[in-house]
Scaffold this active site. Structure first.
Site, PDB file in Angstrom:
ATOM      1  N   TRP A  87       0.833  -1.343   0.059  1.00  0.00           N
ATOM      2  CA  TRP A  87       0.040   0.054   0.129  1.00  0.00           C
ATOM      3  C   TRP A  87       0.958   1.428   0.057  1.00  0.00           C
ATOM      4  CZ3 TRP A  87      -4.726  -0.200  -1.967  1.00  0.00           C
ATOM      5  CH2 TRP A  87      -5.430  -1.449  -1.413  1.00  0.00           C
ATOM      6  N   CYS A 120       7.598  13.027   9.279  1.00  0.00           N
ATOM      7  CA  CYS A 120       6.806  13.018   7.778  1.00  0.00           C
ATOM      8  C   CYS A 120       5.359  12.904   8.100  1.00  0.00           C
ATOM      9  CB  CYS A 120       7.260  11.943   7.111  1.00  0.00           C
ATOM     10  SG  CYS A 120       9.092  12.210   6.502  1.00  0.00           S
ATOM     11  N   ARG A 146      -0.384  14.189   7.567  1.00  0.00           N
ATOM     12  CA  ARG A 146      -1.599  14.477   8.256  1.00  0.00           C
ATOM     13  C   ARG A 146      -2.157  15.843   8.594  1.00  0.00           C
ATOM     14  NH1 ARG A 146       0.063   9.910  12.719  1.00  0.00           N
ATOM     15  NH2 ARG A 146      -0.104   8.151  11.269  1.00  0.00           N
ATOM     16  N   GLU A 164      -2.887   7.268   6.449  1.00  0.00           N
ATOM     17  CA  GLU A 164      -1.991   8.215   7.302  1.00  0.00           C
ATOM     18  C   GLU A 164      -2.674   8.174   8.837  1.00  0.00           C
ATOM     19  OE1 GLU A 164       0.531  10.168   6.522  1.00  0.00           O
ATOM     20  OE2 GLU A 164       0.547  10.006   4.649  1.00  0.00           O
ATOM     21  N   THR A 222      -5.272   4.992  10.496  1.00  0.00           N
ATOM     22  CA  THR A 222      -6.738   4.765  10.448  1.00  0.00           C
ATOM     23  C   THR A 222      -7.271   5.597  11.624  1.00  0.00           C
ATOM     24  OG1 THR A 222      -6.833   2.765  11.896  1.00  0.00           O
ATOM     25  CG2 THR A 222      -6.274   2.270   9.793  1.00  0.00           C
ATOM     26  N   PHE A 227      -3.148  -0.004  22.364  1.00  0.00           N
ATOM     27  CA  PHE A 227      -2.763  -0.144  21.129  1.00  0.00           C
ATOM     28  C   PHE A 227      -2.751  -1.841  21.089  1.00  0.00           C
ATOM     29  CE2 PHE A 227      -1.361   4.180  21.405  1.00  0.00           C
ATOM     30  CZ  PHE A 227      -1.882   4.566  20.008  1.00  0.00           C
TER      31      PHE A 227
HETATM   32  C1  LIG Z   1      -4.806   3.885  -1.634  1.00  0.00           C
HETATM   33  C2  LIG Z   1      -4.043   3.779  -0.351  1.00  0.00           C
HETATM   34  C3  LIG Z   1      -2.587   4.395  -0.440  1.00  0.00           C
HETATM   35  C4  LIG Z   1      -1.959   4.256   0.601  1.00  0.00           C
HETATM   36  N1  LIG Z   1      -0.621   4.789   0.451  1.00  0.00           N
HETATM   37  C5  LIG Z   1       0.334   4.613   1.469  1.00  0.00           C
HETATM   38  C6  LIG Z   1       1.748   5.187   1.691  1.00  0.00           C
HETATM   39  O1  LIG Z   1       2.004   5.942   0.462  1.00  0.00           O
HETATM   40  N2  LIG Z   1       2.611   4.810   2.434  1.00  0.00           N
HETATM   41  C7  LIG Z   1       2.142   4.013   3.645  1.00  0.00           C
HETATM   42  O2  LIG Z   1       3.026   3.790   4.473  1.00  0.00           O
HETATM   43  N3  LIG Z   1       0.865   3.559   3.638  1.00  0.00           N
HETATM   44  C8  LIG Z   1       0.076   3.752   2.488  1.00  0.00           C
HETATM   45  N4  LIG Z   1      -1.300   3.162   2.646  1.00  0.00           N
HETATM   46  C9  LIG Z   1      -1.486   2.345   3.753  1.00  0.00           C
HETATM   47  C10 LIG Z   1      -2.346   2.716   5.102  1.00  0.00           C
HETATM   48  O3  LIG Z   1      -1.498   3.576   5.719  1.00  0.00           O
HETATM   49  C11 LIG Z   1      -2.790   1.396   5.693  1.00  0.00           C
HETATM   50  O4  LIG Z   1      -3.823   0.844   4.909  1.00  0.00           O
HETATM   51  C12 LIG Z   1      -3.416   1.744   7.015  1.00  0.00           C
HETATM   52  O5  LIG Z   1      -2.226   1.984   7.659  1.00  0.00           O
HETATM   53  C13 LIG Z   1      -4.155   0.585   7.497  1.00  0.00           C
HETATM   54  O6  LIG Z   1      -3.325  -0.563   7.540  1.00  0.00           O
HETATM   55  P1  LIG Z   1      -3.920  -1.723   7.062  1.00  0.00           P
HETATM   56  O7  LIG Z   1      -4.454  -1.730   5.890  1.00  0.00           O
HETATM   57  O8  LIG Z   1      -2.786  -3.144   7.028  1.00  0.00           O
HETATM   58  O9  LIG Z   1      -4.955  -2.217   8.156  1.00  0.00           O
HETATM   59  P2  LIG Z   1      -5.134  -3.204   9.348  1.00  0.00           P
HETATM   60  O10 LIG Z   1      -4.027  -2.513  10.211  1.00  0.00           O
HETATM   61  O11 LIG Z   1      -5.388  -4.604   8.992  1.00  0.00           O
HETATM   62  O12 LIG Z   1      -6.398  -2.791   9.852  1.00  0.00           O
HETATM   63  C14 LIG Z   1      -7.744  -3.358   9.768  1.00  0.00           C
HETATM   64  C15 LIG Z   1      -8.566  -2.704  10.777  1.00  0.00           C
HETATM   65  O13 LIG Z   1      -8.416  -2.997  11.995  1.00  0.00           O
HETATM   66  C16 LIG Z   1      -8.352  -1.624  12.654  1.00  0.00           C
HETATM   67  N5  LIG Z   1      -7.156  -1.811  13.734  1.00  0.00           N
HETATM   68  C17 LIG Z   1      -5.887  -2.297  13.354  1.00  0.00           C
HETATM   69  N6  LIG Z   1      -5.065  -2.366  14.447  1.00  0.00           N
HETATM   70  C18 LIG Z   1      -5.883  -1.983  15.650  1.00  0.00           C
HETATM   71  C19 LIG Z   1      -5.590  -1.786  17.014  1.00  0.00           C
HETATM   72  N7  LIG Z   1      -4.606  -1.891  17.602  1.00  0.00           N
HETATM   73  N8  LIG Z   1      -6.907  -1.452  17.714  1.00  0.00           N
HETATM   74  C20 LIG Z   1      -7.942  -1.219  17.110  1.00  0.00           C
HETATM   75  N9  LIG Z   1      -8.336  -1.452  15.855  1.00  0.00           N
HETATM   76  C21 LIG Z   1      -6.936  -1.837  15.111  1.00  0.00           C
HETATM   77  C22 LIG Z   1      -8.011  -0.573  11.505  1.00  0.00           C
HETATM   78  O14 LIG Z   1      -8.255   0.661  12.355  1.00  0.00           O
HETATM   79  C23 LIG Z   1      -8.702  -1.225  10.667  1.00  0.00           C
HETATM   80  O15 LIG Z   1      -9.993  -0.740  10.620  1.00  0.00           O
HETATM   81  C24 LIG Z   1      -2.231   3.527   1.638  1.00  0.00           C
HETATM   82  C25 LIG Z   1      -3.415   2.826   1.733  1.00  0.00           C
HETATM   83  C26 LIG Z   1      -4.344   2.810   0.569  1.00  0.00           C
HETATM   84  C27 LIG Z   1      -5.627   2.356   0.676  1.00  0.00           C
END
Ligand SMILES: Cc1cc2nc3c(=O)[nH]c(=O)nc-3n(C[C@H](O)[C@H](O)[C@H](O)COP(=O)(O)OP(=O)(O)OC[C@H]3O[C@@H](n4cnc5c(N)ncnc54)[C@H](O)[C@@H]3O)c2cc1C
Length: 246
Positions: free
Chosen positions: A20, A100, A105, A225, A227, A245
Site C-alpha cells: 500500500w 513526515c 496528516r 495516514e 486509520t 494499542f
Molecule cells: C490507496 C492507499 C494508499 C496508501 N498509501 C500509503 C503510502 O503511501 N505509504 C504508506 O505507508 N501507507 C499507505 N497506505 C496504507 C495505509 O496507511 C494502511 O492501509 C493503513 O495504515 C491501515 O493498515 P492496514 O491496511 O494494514 O489495516 P489493518 O492494520 O489490517 O487494520 C484493519 C482494521 O483494524 C483496525 N485496527 C488495526 N489495529 C488496531 C488496534 N490496535 N486497535 C483497534 N483497531 C485496530 C484498523 O483501524 C482497521 O479498521 C495506503 C493505503 C491506501 C488504501
C-alpha cells in the site's frame, strides 16, 4: 517495523516489504525507513532507494475502487544494496518517519475540508435547481436540515484546521492535536459527502457530479495516514496516559 538494513562494505543491504505505497509502481526513488541492525539499539534510518536497483520490486495493486487515478503498489526489498550516500544524514530513530506523518496528516486536515466544502456546494446548487412537487427541493425543510448540518460541519472542520495552523505557526503543534484534526475532519468529510450524494438523488451516483467521487476517495483517507481507529487510540493514550494499542 520489520524492514532492516545491514552494513555491507561501503553501503547497506535492505530487506523487507511494505505494501500500500502511493506511487510505488511509477516512482524512480523510494524513501525507505528501516532498522539499522549494524548499530547498537537498531535505530531507524532513512534510505533513498532507486527503484531500478537489483533486489527492488514495485508491483502495482489492481482493482481499487477508491483513489483510482493514484497508482498504488508494494515496495519489496530483497537484499537490495544502497551506497552510504543513500542514507539520510541528519535523522535517526522514529523522529524521521513520525515527523513526515505529522506533516502529511496536517495536510489531510485541510484536504478533508476542501472535499467536504465541494460536496456541500454541489448539493446546495443542485437542490436549488432540481424541482419536485412544484418547487426546488431546496425549499423542503428536510433538505434544508441537511444543508444546515453540512454547513455547520464544514465550518467546524475549517475552524479546527485554522486553529491547528495557528499552533503550527507558533511551533506549538503536537502530533496528538494533528490526530484529532485528521480524525475529526475526515469523518466529517465522509458524512458530508454521503449526505451530498443523497441530496443529488439518482444523479448523485454518476460521474457527472463530484460527491460520489469524494465519497469513494475519502474511504482511503479514512484509512491511510493512520486509520480513524488508530487516531482514536492516540487520543486515548494522550488523554489517559494509558496506551491501548495492544
Ligand atoms: C490507496 C492507499 C494508499 C496508501 N498509501 C500509503 C503510502 O503511501 N505509504 C504508506 O505507508 N501507507 C499507505 N497506505 C496504507 C495505509 O496507511 C494502511 O492501509 C493503513 O495504515 C491501515 O493498515 P492496514 O491496511 O494494514 O489495516 P489493518 O492494520 O489490517 O487494520 C484493519 C482494521 O483494524 C483496525 N485496527 C488495526 N489495529 C488496531 C488496534 N490496535 N486497535 C483497534 N483497531 C485496530 C484498523 O483501524 C482497521 O479498521 C495506503 C493505503 C491506501 C488504501
Amino acid at each position: 517495523m520489520e524492514t532492516s538494513a545491514e552494513r555491507d562494505g561501503d553501503g547497506y543491504r535492505l530487506s523487507g516489504t511494505k505494501t500500500w505505497i502511493t506511487n510505488a509502481p511509477i516512482a524512480d526513488v523510494a524513501l525507505v525507513w528501516a532498522k539499522d541492525r549494524s548499530t547498537e539499539g537498531d535505530p531507524v534510518r532513512g534510505f533513498l532507494v532507486e527503484t531500478d536497483r537489483e533486489g527492488v520490486e514495485t508491483p502495482a495493486i489492481e482493482g481499487k475502487l477508491s483513489m483510482r487515478v493514484s497508482a498504488t503498489g508494494e515496495v519489496s526489498l530483497d537484499d537490495a544494496f544502497v551506497p552510504e550516500s543513500a542514507v539520510l544524514p541528519d535523522v535517526a530513530g522514529m523522529k524521521g518517519p513520525l515527523s513526515c506523518l505529522t506533516q502529511a496528516r496536517f495536510g489531510i486536515v485541510w484536504g478533508a475540508v476542501g472535499a467536504a466544502r465541494d460536496c456541500f456546494e454541489v448539493a446546495r446548487e443542485y437542490a436549488g435547481e432540481r424541482e419536485q412537487f412544484g418547487q426546488p427541493v431546496a425549499g423542503f425543510q428536510l433538505q434544508q436540515e441537511k444543508l444546515a448540518e453540512m454547513a455547520t460541519k464544514v465550518t467546524t472542520g475549517r475552524l479546527l484546521a485554522d486553529r491547528l495552523a495557528t499552533l503550527k505557526e507558533r511551533g506549538e503543534l503536537r502530533p496528538q492535536q494533528v490526530s484529532m484534526g485528521k480524525r475529526h475532519n475526515v469523518r466529517m468529510a465522509r458524512e458530508v459527502a454521503r449526505t451530498a450524494r443523497e441530496m443529488l438523488g439518482g444523479n448523485g451516483i454518476t460521474t457527472d457530479y463530484s460527491p460520489m467521487r469524494h465519497l469513494a476517495n475519502i474511504e482511503t483517507v479514512y484509512t491511510y495516514e493512520g486509520t480513524h481507529d488508530i487516531h482514536t487510540l492516540i487520543l486515548g493514550e494522550d488523554l489517559t496516559g494509558i496506551a491501548a494499542f495492544e
